[in-house]
Design an enzyme around this catalytic site. Structure first.
Site, short mmCIF file in Angstrom:
data_model
loop_
_atom_site.label_atom_id
_atom_site.label_comp_id
_atom_site.label_asym_id
_atom_site.label_seq_id
_atom_site.Cartn_x
_atom_site.Cartn_y
_atom_site.Cartn_z
N GLU A 57 -2.44 -14.37 -13.82
CA GLU A 57 -3.57 -15.27 -13.14
C GLU A 57 -3.40 -14.90 -11.56
O GLU A 57 -2.61 -14.70 -11.09
CB GLU A 57 -3.20 -16.94 -13.05
CG GLU A 57 -4.03 -17.77 -12.55
CD GLU A 57 -3.56 -19.18 -12.59
OE1 GLU A 57 -2.79 -19.60 -11.78
OE2 GLU A 57 -3.49 -19.70 -13.82
N GLY A 82 2.47 1.86 -3.11
CA GLY A 82 2.78 2.08 -4.44
C GLY A 82 3.70 1.26 -5.13
O GLY A 82 4.00 1.44 -6.33
N ARG A 136 1.02 -1.09 0.06
CA ARG A 136 0.13 0.00 -0.08
C ARG A 136 0.89 1.24 -0.06
O ARG A 136 0.22 2.18 0.43
CB ARG A 136 -0.98 0.00 1.10
CG ARG A 136 -1.75 -1.43 1.04
CD ARG A 136 -3.36 -1.09 1.93
NE ARG A 136 -3.99 -0.04 1.63
CZ ARG A 136 -4.80 0.03 0.48
NH1 ARG A 136 -5.06 -0.86 -0.38
NH2 ARG A 136 -5.45 1.19 0.36
N TYR A 175 -4.25 -4.91 -10.53
CA TYR A 175 -4.29 -5.14 -11.84
C TYR A 175 -5.51 -4.52 -12.63
O TYR A 175 -5.29 -3.85 -13.84
CB TYR A 175 -4.71 -6.43 -12.03
CG TYR A 175 -3.37 -7.41 -11.34
CD1 TYR A 175 -2.13 -6.92 -11.41
CD2 TYR A 175 -3.70 -8.66 -10.72
CE1 TYR A 175 -1.25 -7.64 -10.83
CE2 TYR A 175 -2.64 -9.21 -9.82
CZ TYR A 175 -1.25 -8.87 -10.09
OH TYR A 175 -0.26 -9.43 -9.40
#
Length: 140
Positions: free
Chosen positions: A92, A68, A66, A104
């Site tokens: 995946e 970056g 958290r 993502y």
């Protein structure tokens, strides 16, 4: 990072799927189409071949999440993949890994499929694997 350092960090980050060993990292890194980016706090391991890239794993030490770093490592993976001729990338992720899915998705990856019950927690709980894909921008 060495295969041993990667395995140590991977073990801090993953129980399911199981963490990879130093020998597995060593074998992957010996392949000419496999590459890594990162530091002692996190790394991305990927491969690029035949116009496609795959993010094999992304591991960030719990105390460095958290901040970056995941976004930075993902961008580094994409740049190197593009440099190696990849036009698209896929990965995946476990359906219960909400922070990774959010990372993502924010980077432009979209669900492309699912593997039902692919991951197992012990002998009882089956979790889907979400396949995600994105087209890599020409400037990546």
């Amino acid at each position: 990072m060495t295969p041993n350092e990667m395995a140590r960090l991977h073990a801090m980050c993953f129980a399911v799927p199981r963490p990879w060993s130093k020998d597995e990292f060593g074998a992957l890194l010996a392949c000419s189409h496999v590459f890594a980016a990162g530091n002692r706090h996190g790394f991305a391991l990927g491969r690029a071949i035949a116009g496609e890239a795959e993010l094999l794993t992304l591991a960030i030490a719990p105390e460095h999440r958290r901040r970056g770093l995941g976004r930075h490592l993902l961008a580094s993976f994409e740049r190197e993949a593009r440099r190696r001729g990849a036009r698209s990338a896929f990965l995946e992720v476990s359906a219960d890994n909400i922070p990774a899915i959010a990372l993502y998705a924010a980077a432009g990856y979209r669900e492309a499929g699912r593997r039902s019950g692919y991951y197992r927690h012990g002998n009882s709980i089956a979790i889907d694997a979400i396949l995600m894909r994105r087209i890599l921008p020409a400037g990546a």
